[in-house]
Design an enzyme around this catalytic site. Structure first.
Site, PDB file in Angstrom:
ATOM      1  N   SER A 169       0.902  -1.376   0.001  1.00 50.70           N
ATOM      2  CA  SER A 169      -0.096  -0.142  -0.019  1.00 50.70           C
ATOM      3  C   SER A 169       0.711   1.310   0.111  1.00 50.70           C
ATOM      4  O   SER A 169       1.906   1.463   0.741  1.00 50.70           O
ATOM      5  CB  SER A 169      -1.032  -0.122   1.368  1.00 50.70           C
ATOM      6  OG  SER A 169      -1.472   1.146   1.404  1.00 50.70           O
ATOM      7  N   TYR A 192      -2.195   5.713  -4.273  1.00 53.55           N
ATOM      8  CA  TYR A 192      -3.379   6.441  -3.918  1.00 53.55           C
ATOM      9  C   TYR A 192      -2.714   7.857  -4.399  1.00 53.55           C
ATOM     10  O   TYR A 192      -1.562   8.241  -3.996  1.00 53.55           O
ATOM     11  CB  TYR A 192      -3.616   6.746  -2.397  1.00 53.55           C
ATOM     12  CG  TYR A 192      -4.480   5.942  -1.504  1.00 53.55           C
ATOM     13  CD1 TYR A 192      -5.744   5.179  -2.103  1.00 53.55           C
ATOM     14  CD2 TYR A 192      -3.766   5.177  -0.541  1.00 53.55           C
ATOM     15  CE1 TYR A 192      -6.373   4.396  -1.550  1.00 53.55           C
ATOM     16  CE2 TYR A 192      -4.716   4.035  -0.053  1.00 53.55           C
ATOM     17  CZ  TYR A 192      -5.944   3.824  -0.478  1.00 53.55           C
ATOM     18  OH  TYR A 192      -6.702   2.694   0.180  1.00 53.55           O
ATOM     19  N   THR A 218      -5.598   2.805  -6.859  1.00 55.00           N
ATOM     20  CA  THR A 218      -6.870   2.574  -6.390  1.00 55.00           C
ATOM     21  C   THR A 218      -7.808   3.833  -6.518  1.00 55.00           C
ATOM     22  O   THR A 218      -7.334   4.928  -6.302  1.00 55.00           O
ATOM     23  CB  THR A 218      -6.633   2.512  -4.836  1.00 55.00           C
ATOM     24  OG1 THR A 218      -5.763   1.188  -4.670  1.00 55.00           O
ATOM     25  CG2 THR A 218      -7.936   2.374  -4.226  1.00 55.00           C
ATOM     26  N   LYS A 303      -7.816  -0.286  -9.398  1.00 55.55           N
ATOM     27  CA  LYS A 303      -8.381  -1.009  -8.347  1.00 55.55           C
ATOM     28  C   LYS A 303      -9.521  -0.383  -7.835  1.00 55.55           C
ATOM     29  O   LYS A 303      -9.643   0.811  -7.494  1.00 55.55           O
ATOM     30  CB  LYS A 303      -7.364  -1.274  -7.215  1.00 55.55           C
ATOM     31  CG  LYS A 303      -7.875  -1.780  -5.774  1.00 55.55           C
ATOM     32  CD  LYS A 303      -6.785  -2.400  -4.850  1.00 55.55           C
ATOM     33  CE  LYS A 303      -7.238  -3.250  -3.903  1.00 55.55           C
ATOM     34  NZ  LYS A 303      -8.067  -2.551  -3.005  1.00 55.55           N
ATOM     35  N   HIS A 327     -13.113  -2.436  -1.937  1.00 55.58           N
ATOM     36  CA  HIS A 327     -12.089  -1.928  -0.758  1.00 55.58           C
ATOM     37  C   HIS A 327     -12.600  -2.590   0.481  1.00 55.58           C
ATOM     38  O   HIS A 327     -12.542  -2.297   1.650  1.00 55.58           O
ATOM     39  CB  HIS A 327     -12.431  -0.503  -0.363  1.00 55.58           C
ATOM     40  CG  HIS A 327     -11.056   0.141  -0.352  1.00 55.58           C
ATOM     41  ND1 HIS A 327     -10.252   0.999  -1.251  1.00 55.58           N
ATOM     42  CD2 HIS A 327     -10.230   0.167   0.897  1.00 55.58           C
ATOM     43  CE1 HIS A 327      -9.138   1.425  -0.685  1.00 55.58           C
ATOM     44  NE2 HIS A 327      -9.103   1.147   0.737  1.00 55.58           N
TER      45      HIS A 327
HETATM   46  C1  LIG Z   1      -7.634  -2.229   7.121  1.00 55.58           C
HETATM   47  C2  LIG Z   1      -7.743  -2.075   5.732  1.00 55.58           C
HETATM   48  C3  LIG Z   1      -6.750  -1.199   5.096  1.00 55.58           C
HETATM   49  C4  LIG Z   1      -6.734  -1.194   3.642  1.00 55.58           C
HETATM   50  N1  LIG Z   1      -5.988  -0.561   2.962  1.00 55.58           N
HETATM   51  C5  LIG Z   1      -5.898  -0.244   1.542  1.00 55.58           C
HETATM   52  C6  LIG Z   1      -4.835   0.415   1.009  1.00 55.58           C
HETATM   53  O1  LIG Z   1      -4.111   0.986   1.701  1.00 55.58           O
HETATM   54  N2  LIG Z   1      -4.921   0.534  -0.467  1.00 55.58           N
HETATM   55  C7  LIG Z   1      -5.874  -0.088  -1.026  1.00 55.58           C
HETATM   56  O2  LIG Z   1      -5.809  -0.128  -2.241  1.00 55.58           O
HETATM   57  N3  LIG Z   1      -6.780  -1.024  -0.682  1.00 55.58           N
HETATM   58  C8  LIG Z   1      -7.048  -1.069   0.755  1.00 55.58           C
HETATM   59  N4  LIG Z   1      -7.700  -1.933   1.580  1.00 55.58           N
HETATM   60  C9  LIG Z   1      -8.471  -2.882   0.786  1.00 55.58           C
HETATM   61  C10 LIG Z   1      -7.933  -4.200   0.445  1.00 55.58           C
HETATM   62  O3  LIG Z   1      -6.854  -3.809  -0.427  1.00 55.58           O
HETATM   63  C11 LIG Z   1      -9.118  -5.273  -0.061  1.00 55.58           C
HETATM   64  O4  LIG Z   1      -9.592  -4.690  -1.387  1.00 55.58           O
HETATM   65  C12 LIG Z   1     -10.028  -5.750   0.844  1.00 55.58           C
HETATM   66  O5  LIG Z   1      -9.400  -5.661   2.031  1.00 55.58           O
HETATM   67  C13 LIG Z   1     -10.498  -6.932   0.530  1.00 55.58           C
HETATM   68  O6  LIG Z   1     -11.617  -7.314   1.231  1.00 55.58           O
HETATM   69  P1  LIG Z   1     -11.562  -8.166   2.233  1.00 55.58           P
HETATM   70  O7  LIG Z   1     -10.871  -7.661   3.682  1.00 55.58           O
HETATM   71  O8  LIG Z   1     -12.935  -8.694   2.794  1.00 55.58           O
HETATM   72  O9  LIG Z   1     -10.551  -9.770   2.072  1.00 55.58           O
HETATM   73  C14 LIG Z   1      -7.707  -1.859   2.986  1.00 55.58           C
HETATM   74  C15 LIG Z   1      -8.764  -2.821   3.405  1.00 55.58           C
HETATM   75  C16 LIG Z   1      -8.729  -3.090   4.996  1.00 55.58           C
HETATM   76  C17 LIG Z   1      -9.391  -4.028   5.664  1.00 55.58           C
END
Ligand SMILES: Cc1cc2nc3c(=O)[nH]c(=O)nc-3n(C[C@H](O)[C@H](O)[C@H](O)COP(=O)(O)O)c2cc1C
Length: 432
Positions: A169, A192, A218, A303, A327
């Site tokens: 990330s 981002y 993203t 994304k 997300h």
């Molecule tokens: C705590 C947390 C932080 C996340 N941070 C990012 C991030 O920094 N960048 C991003 O593109 N997606 C981020 N995501 C989304 C994840 O990349 C992913 O799309 C998502 O967690 C998938 O769903 P799941 O948690 O149900 O497996 C984040 C998700 C969570 C839960």
């Protein structure tokens, strides 16, 4: 028994630093008061220690004891401080899209075939010329040192041990250079966009120089997201957080913009770009994808796409692939599971681009259904953080091993010996 005040002070400090006490909302002043108070206070303090350190028999004590990925969740909850836990579990509004992601997999049934020789199984996938053992991708997830002191490094070591793709990330708490060194191979880097193109370009160039073959842009947080659960859980956290968070209260991801966060511990963002800021006018549009492409030789992925129209636009603007993602239910409260969005997108893409799907993947059958409905790979977010928060690298490895094992079982049971063989013929809507 009389204890030396110095060792008592150290003991209190040690206890207060423990996530167990933090997660129970017990801070250092409370512990100091109890331990230095009347015998009654002291007995209350020792009662608290007993209560919090006693092993709950319903919780697994070792990563190897887990039967499924859900076994890690309550252990992680116990070890991760409440505000950080809130950051992990939150969705938007009333969190209903997190549930929609899970429910989506229940809308599809399997059509297993029989009497196929399944003694040799190949779960590997090729992504940009690199062969991974399974299609399970470790999604980009911010601030992983909030869940375990080793953070992204522990995840990178697990990804290396099990040969998985890791996506780092923008708001990671470890630099891309260190993560690639720990992974022993390139990782992809998630972007981002910031409000300063000069800064964004410098970050892209840094990821490219570090050896990332792909950038994952993203696009699903450009309007901001309303994360109530995160705020509510944060209120339970009585620790003094000024050391890590400006103003003392953790508030990541509030607006969805990276510029207004406390970025001191985010190596990608902490270093200001040399040169004059180039402020953005408005939020990114599809031209931005082209701008990224013109800036770097890395492959570009988008994304956060949920419609075939946007899938087509991504391809038209030169993307090598896309992440069908909401997300993890923390962008918009759309009430649409990502697996429900996948068939239309796969139909539109027709193999012209890589299609990753994430959101709610918790079982081998979820992975199988996603592959059947057109995904090239699947991503997980929270499950590997449950593993990380519970048992560090070992926990992440165990989560990956469990999902792989479950995938292998369903592949064999369905009579499919490679991912390519998992076609729409192996699933059907449950009410059909
Ligand atoms: C705590 C947390 C932080 C996340 N941070 C990012 C991030 O920094 N960048 C991003 O593109 N997606 C981020 N995501 C989304 C994840 O990349 C992913 O799309 C998502 O967690 C998938 O769903 P799941 O948690 O149900 O497996 C984040 C998700 C969570 C839960």
């Amino acid at each position: 028994m009389k204890t030396d005040p110095n060792s008592r002070r150290n003991f209190v400090r040690f206890l207060a630093a423990s996530p167990l006490f933090a997660s129970a909302g017990i801070d250092q002043p409370t512990l100091t008061r109890l331990f230095s108070g009347t015998p009654r206070d002291q007995s209350e303090a020792f009662g608290l220690v007993d209560e919090l350190t006693a092993q709950d028999p319903t919780l697994i004590a070792n990563a190897a004891d887990a039967l499924d990925v859900f076994d890690f969740e309550p252990v992680a909850k116990k070890k991760i401080p409440p505000a950080h836990w809130g950051y992990l579990i939150t969705g938007t509004d009333d969190d209903a899209t997190i549930k929609a992601n899970r429910d989506g997999y229940q809308k599809w049934a399997l059509r297993p075939r029989r009497l196929v020789d399944v003694s040799k199984l190949d779960t590997s996938v090729d992504l940009l010329g690199h062969k991974y053992d399974t299609p399970i991708v470790l999604c980009p997830l911010g601030s992983q040192r909030a869940f375990n002191s080793e953070g992204e490094l522990a995840v990178a070591r697990a990804a290396k041990a099990k040969n998985h793709l890791q996506v780092l990330s923008t708001v990671a708490t470890t630099s891309i250079e260190d993560v690639i060194a720990a992974r022993g191979a390139p990782v992809w880097w998630q972007l981002y966009a910031t409000g300063d193109w000069n800064q964004t370009r410098a970050m892209i160039k840094r990821a490219e120089a570090a050896g990332a073959p792909a950038i994952v842009f993203t696009v699903d947080l450009l309007g901001g997201s309303n994360r109530e659960t995160m705020f509510r859980e944060g209120l339970l956290d009585t620790r003094n957080c000024v050391q890590c968070h400006a103003g003392g209260r953790p508030a990541p991801g509030v607006s969805g913009r990276v510029d207004d966060r406390d970025n001191r511990r985010k190596p990608a963002l902490a270093v200001p770009a040399p040169g004059t800021p180039i402020p953005e006018v408005g939020t990114p549009t599809w031209d931005y994808v082209k701008r990224i492409k013109d800036t770097t030789s890395m492959k570009v992925f988008v994304k956060g796409l949920l419609t075939p129209e946007d899938a087509e636009l991504a391809i038209q603007h030169g993307a090598s692939g896309m992440f069908v993602s909401n997300h993890g239910g923390r962008a918009d409260n759309s009430l649409r599971g990502t697996i429900e969005c996948l068939p239309d997108i796969a139909k539109q893409v027709k193999g012209r681009a890589i299609v990753e799907l994430d959101g709610g993947i918790r079982r081998g059958t979820d992975i199988f259904k996603a592959m059947a409905l057109g995904a090239t790979a699947v991503g997980i977010g929270r499950p590997y953080i449950w593993g990380l928060g519970s048992f560090g690298q070992e926990g992440v490895e165990a989560v990956l091993a469990i999902l792989r094992r479950e995938l292998e079982i369903v592949m064999r049971q369905a009579g499919t010996t490679s991912l390519k063989q998992i076609t729409p013929a192996y699933v059907l809507p449950r009410n059909a």
